[in-house]
Design a protein around this motif. Structure first.
Motif, PDB file in Angstrom:
ATOM      1  N   GLU A 131       0.801  -1.235   0.000  1.00  0.00           N
ATOM      2  CA  GLU A 131       0.000   0.000   0.000  1.00  0.00           C
ATOM      3  C   GLU A 131       0.832   1.282   0.000  1.00  0.00           C
ATOM      4  O   GLU A 131       0.369   2.313  -0.454  1.00  0.00           O
ATOM      5  N   LYS A 132       2.055   1.221   0.536  1.00  0.00           N
ATOM      6  CA  LYS A 132       2.854   2.450   0.669  1.00  0.00           C
ATOM      7  C   LYS A 132       4.188   2.329  -0.046  1.00  0.00           C
ATOM      8  O   LYS A 132       4.676   1.226  -0.298  1.00  0.00           O
ATOM      9  N   THR A 133       4.783   3.455  -0.329  1.00  0.00           N
ATOM     10  CA  THR A 133       6.138   3.479  -0.892  1.00  0.00           C
ATOM     11  C   THR A 133       7.123   3.195   0.254  1.00  0.00           C
ATOM     12  O   THR A 133       6.733   3.212   1.435  1.00  0.00           O
ATOM     13  N   ASP A 134       8.378   2.987  -0.095  1.00  0.00           N
ATOM     14  CA  ASP A 134       9.372   2.726   0.956  1.00  0.00           C
ATOM     15  C   ASP A 134       9.528   3.923   1.894  1.00  0.00           C
ATOM     16  O   ASP A 134       9.958   3.785   3.029  1.00  0.00           O
ATOM     17  N   GLU A 135       9.132   5.110   1.399  1.00  0.00           N
ATOM     18  CA  GLU A 135       9.211   6.324   2.238  1.00  0.00           C
ATOM     19  C   GLU A 135       7.964   6.470   3.115  1.00  0.00           C
ATOM     20  O   GLU A 135       7.819   7.449   3.841  1.00  0.00           O
ATOM     21  N   GLY A 136       7.032   5.538   2.985  1.00  0.00           N
ATOM     22  CA  GLY A 136       5.836   5.567   3.837  1.00  0.00           C
ATOM     23  C   GLY A 136       4.684   6.383   3.286  1.00  0.00           C
ATOM     24  O   GLY A 136       3.679   6.593   3.955  1.00  0.00           O
ATOM     25  N   LYS A 137       4.825   6.827   2.023  1.00  0.00           N
ATOM     26  CA  LYS A 137       3.716   7.582   1.412  1.00  0.00           C
ATOM     27  C   LYS A 137       2.733   6.594   0.770  1.00  0.00           C
ATOM     28  O   LYS A 137       3.168   5.567   0.219  1.00  0.00           O
ATOM     29  N   GLU A 138       1.458   6.937   0.788  1.00  0.00           N
ATOM     30  CA  GLU A 138       0.481   6.040   0.169  1.00  0.00           C
ATOM     31  C   GLU A 138       0.758   5.933  -1.340  1.00  0.00           C
ATOM     32  O   GLU A 138       0.983   6.934  -2.003  1.00  0.00           O
ATOM     33  N   ASN A 139       0.787   4.715  -1.854  1.00  0.00           N
ATOM     34  CA  ASN A 139       0.988   4.512  -3.293  1.00  0.00           C
ATOM     35  C   ASN A 139      -0.387   4.364  -3.949  1.00  0.00           C
ATOM     36  O   ASN A 139      -0.948   3.278  -3.994  1.00  0.00           O
ATOM     37  N   PHE A 140      -0.893   5.489  -4.468  1.00  0.00           N
ATOM     38  CA  PHE A 140      -2.242   5.494  -5.040  1.00  0.00           C
ATOM     39  C   PHE A 140      -2.349   4.616  -6.281  1.00  0.00           C
ATOM     40  O   PHE A 140      -3.440   4.309  -6.723  1.00  0.00           O
ATOM     41  N   HIS A 141      -1.210   4.267  -6.854  1.00  0.00           N
ATOM     42  CA  HIS A 141      -1.265   3.519  -8.114  1.00  0.00           C
ATOM     43  C   HIS A 141      -0.980   2.033  -7.944  1.00  0.00           C
ATOM     44  O   HIS A 141      -0.874   1.307  -8.925  1.00  0.00           O
ATOM     45  N   ALA A 142      -0.885   1.600  -6.699  1.00  0.00           N
ATOM     46  CA  ALA A 142      -0.539   0.187  -6.462  1.00  0.00           C
ATOM     47  C   ALA A 142      -1.599  -0.760  -7.050  1.00  0.00           C
ATOM     48  O   ALA A 142      -1.256  -1.760  -7.689  1.00  0.00           O
ATOM     49  N   LEU A 143      -2.860  -0.412  -6.866  1.00  0.00           N
ATOM     50  CA  LEU A 143      -3.919  -1.290  -7.388  1.00  0.00           C
ATOM     51  C   LEU A 143      -3.931  -1.265  -8.918  1.00  0.00           C
ATOM     52  O   LEU A 143      -4.166  -2.286  -9.567  1.00  0.00           O
ATOM     53  N   HIS A 144      -3.660  -0.091  -9.465  1.00  0.00           N
ATOM     54  CA  HIS A 144      -3.530   0.031 -10.921  1.00  0.00           C
ATOM     55  C   HIS A 144      -2.442  -0.924 -11.404  1.00  0.00           C
ATOM     56  O   HIS A 144      -2.622  -1.682 -12.363  1.00  0.00           O
ATOM     57  N   ASP A 145      -1.293  -0.901 -10.717  1.00  0.00           N
ATOM     58  CA  ASP A 145      -0.145  -1.705 -11.156  1.00  0.00           C
ATOM     59  C   ASP A 145      -0.411  -3.206 -11.004  1.00  0.00           C
ATOM     60  O   ASP A 145       0.017  -4.004 -11.833  1.00  0.00           O
ATOM     61  N   LEU A 146      -1.136  -3.554  -9.951  1.00  0.00           N
ATOM     62  CA  LEU A 146      -1.500  -4.970  -9.786  1.00  0.00           C
ATOM     63  C   LEU A 146      -2.375  -5.409 -10.969  1.00  0.00           C
ATOM     64  O   LEU A 146      -2.140  -6.460 -11.572  1.00  0.00           O
ATOM     65  N   GLY A 147      -3.368  -4.575 -11.307  1.00  0.00           N
ATOM     66  CA  GLY A 147      -4.250  -4.907 -12.437  1.00  0.00           C
ATOM     67  C   GLY A 147      -3.482  -4.993 -13.741  1.00  0.00           C
ATOM     68  O   GLY A 147      -3.699  -5.893 -14.548  1.00  0.00           O
ATOM     69  N   LEU A 148      -2.559  -4.054 -13.916  1.00  0.00           N
ATOM     70  CA  LEU A 148      -1.775  -4.022 -15.155  1.00  0.00           C
ATOM     71  C   LEU A 148      -0.913  -5.280 -15.300  1.00  0.00           C
ATOM     72  O   LEU A 148      -0.871  -5.909 -16.357  1.00  0.00           O
ATOM     73  N   CYS A 149      -0.269  -5.681 -14.215  1.00  0.00           N
ATOM     74  CA  CYS A 149       0.602  -6.868 -14.313  1.00  0.00           C
ATOM     75  C   CYS A 149      -0.236  -8.128 -14.528  1.00  0.00           C
ATOM     76  O   CYS A 149       0.198  -9.067 -15.181  1.00  0.00           O
ATOM     77  N   LEU A 150      -1.461  -8.108 -14.007  1.00  0.00           N
ATOM     78  CA  LEU A 150      -2.333  -9.266 -14.231  1.00  0.00           C
ATOM     79  C   LEU A 150      -2.800  -9.321 -15.686  1.00  0.00           C
ATOM     80  O   LEU A 150      -3.072 -10.404 -16.219  1.00  0.00           O
ATOM     81  N   GLY A 151      -2.857  -8.153 -16.331  1.00  0.00           N
ATOM     82  CA  GLY A 151      -3.140  -8.138 -17.768  1.00  0.00           C
ATOM     83  C   GLY A 151      -2.020  -8.848 -18.526  1.00  0.00           C
ATOM     84  O   GLY A 151      -2.275  -9.666 -19.410  1.00  0.00           O
ATOM     85  N   SER A 152      -0.784  -8.557 -18.137  1.00  0.00           N
ATOM     86  CA  SER A 152       0.361  -9.235 -18.777  1.00  0.00           C
ATOM     87  C   SER A 152       0.292 -10.737 -18.514  1.00  0.00           C
ATOM     88  O   SER A 152       0.520 -11.550 -19.405  1.00  0.00           O
ATOM     89  N   MET A 153      -0.024 -11.069 -17.259  1.00  0.00           N
ATOM     90  CA  MET A 153      -0.090 -12.494 -16.914  1.00  0.00           C
ATOM     91  C   MET A 153      -1.170 -13.200 -17.743  1.00  0.00           C
ATOM     92  O   MET A 153      -0.995 -14.325 -18.208  1.00  0.00           O
ATOM     93  N   THR A 154      -2.271 -12.488 -17.960  1.00  0.00           N
ATOM     94  CA  THR A 154      -3.384 -13.067 -18.716  1.00  0.00           C
ATOM     95  C   THR A 154      -2.976 -13.412 -20.146  1.00  0.00           C
ATOM     96  O   THR A 154      -3.296 -14.488 -20.653  1.00  0.00           O
ATOM     97  N   VAL A 155      -2.243 -12.492 -20.779  1.00  0.00           N
ATOM     98  CA  VAL A 155      -1.851 -12.728 -22.176  1.00  0.00           C
ATOM     99  C   VAL A 155      -0.813 -13.855 -22.244  1.00  0.00           C
ATOM    100  O   VAL A 155      -0.884 -14.744 -23.084  1.00  0.00           O
ATOM    101  N   GLN A 156       0.132 -13.845 -21.280  1.00  0.00           N
ATOM    102  CA  GLN A 156       1.128 -14.921 -21.227  1.00  0.00           C
ATOM    103  C   GLN A 156       0.435 -16.268 -21.004  1.00  0.00           C
ATOM    104  O   GLN A 156       0.767 -17.265 -21.633  1.00  0.00           O
ATOM    105  N   ALA A 157      -0.554 -16.268 -20.126  1.00  0.00           N
ATOM    106  CA  ALA A 157      -1.299 -17.496 -19.828  1.00  0.00           C
ATOM    107  C   ALA A 157      -1.999 -17.999 -21.089  1.00  0.00           C
ATOM    108  O   ALA A 157      -1.924 -19.185 -21.430  1.00  0.00           O
TER     109      ALA A 157
END
Ligand SMILES: Cc1cc2nc3c(=O)[nH]c(=O)nc-3n(C[C@H](O)[C@H](O)[C@H](O)COP(=O)(O)O)c2cc1C
Length: 200
Positions: A101-127
C-alpha cells in the motif's frame, strides 16, 4: 472434438475491430483440464508479471499460490465466497493477489492497485499463449485471507484467481454454471466508454 474444445472455439470474442488473437480467445472458464500446472508455466506467468510496467517501478504486486491437494490450497479455497467455492474445487492452482500500500518512504501509493491490475493483464496474455486460463475472483474474504496467511502490515489482499489449462469438463459444474459457460458474451460498445475531446 470434445465439448470443451467446442466451447472454447465458440467463446472467441466477436471483436468489431481486429485485435490480437490471444485477446480474442481469452475468456474466464469455470472448469479446467484435470492436469496440474507445469512448474515452468507458473514461472513464465510470474515472469510476465515481473516485466510489467509500474508507477515509479515500485512493483507493488505480491502473490501466494497453492496447488490442489495442499493445505494452502484449502486455506485459499476456504476464503472464497460460496459461489466461487461451487466451481473452484477443480482448479489445479489458486492464487491470492495482493499489493503493497505504501512506498518505501511511507507515502500512500495510489497507483498500487492500478499496477497490480496491469501486471495481471500481462499475466493473462502470457497465460493465454500457454493455453492457460485465469479466472479472477473478487469473491474472496480478504480479511480472512490476510489473517490466515499472516500477511504483513502494509499489504492488502485484492483478489483470488483460479488458474488451470483450458479444456475442462462441463460435467464438473453445477447445471446453472454449465449454462453460463456457453452463454453469449456481452460487452458495452466503445461509444459508451471512450470519449473524444470531452466527457460524453
Ligand atoms: C476483478 C475481477 C473480479 C471478478 N470476480 C469474479 C468472481 O468473484 N467470481 C466469478 O465467477 N467471476 C469473477 N470475475 C470474472 C468476470 O465475471 C468475467 O471476467 C466477466 O464476466 C467477463 O467474462 P470473460 O472474462 O469470460 O470475458 C471477476 C473478474 C475480475 C476482473
Amino acid at each position: 472434438m470434445n465439448a470443451a474444445e467446442q466451447i472454447r472455439l465458440e467463446n472467441i470474442a466477436e471483436a468489431e475491430y481486429e485485435i490480437f488473437a490471444l485477446l480474442k480467445q481469452r475468456y474466464s472458464p469455470r472448469t479446467f483440464k484435470k492436469e496440474p500446472l507445469k512448474e515452468r508455466h507458473l514461472k513464465q506467468l510470474f515472469e510476465a508479471v515481473r516485466w510489467s510496467a509500474s508507477s515509479n517501478n515500485l512493483q507493488p504486486w505480491r502473490f501466494i499460490y497453492a496447488e490442489k491437494g495442499s493445505q494452502a490450497f484449502n486455506k485459499i479455497y476456504n476464503c472464497l465466497s460460496d459461489f466461487n467455492k461451487s466451481w473452484t474445487e477443480n482448479a489445479p492452482v489458486l492464487l491470492l493477489t495482493a499489493y503493497k500500500e505504501k512506498t518505501d518512504e511511507g507515502k500512500e501509493n495510489f497507483h498500487a492497485l492500478h499496477d497490480l491490475g496491469l501486471c495481471l493483464g500481462s499475466m493473462t496474455v502470457q497465460a493465454q499463449y500457454l493455453g492457460i486460463a485465469l479466472h479472477h475472483m473478487a469473491g474472496v474474504n480478504w480479511k480472512k485471507a490476510e489473517k490466515e496467511f499472516n500477511i504483513p502490515e502494509g499489504f492488502h489482499v485484492s483478489t483470488a484467481i483460479a488458474i488451470g489449462y483450458y479444456g475442462g469438463d462441463l460435467d464438473d459444474l453445477p447445471e446453472d454454471l454449465q449454462k453460463q459457460e456457453t452463454a453469449k458474451r456481452k460487452r458495452i460498445s466503445q461509444e459508451e466508454f471512450v470519449y473524444k475531446n470531452e466527457w460524453n
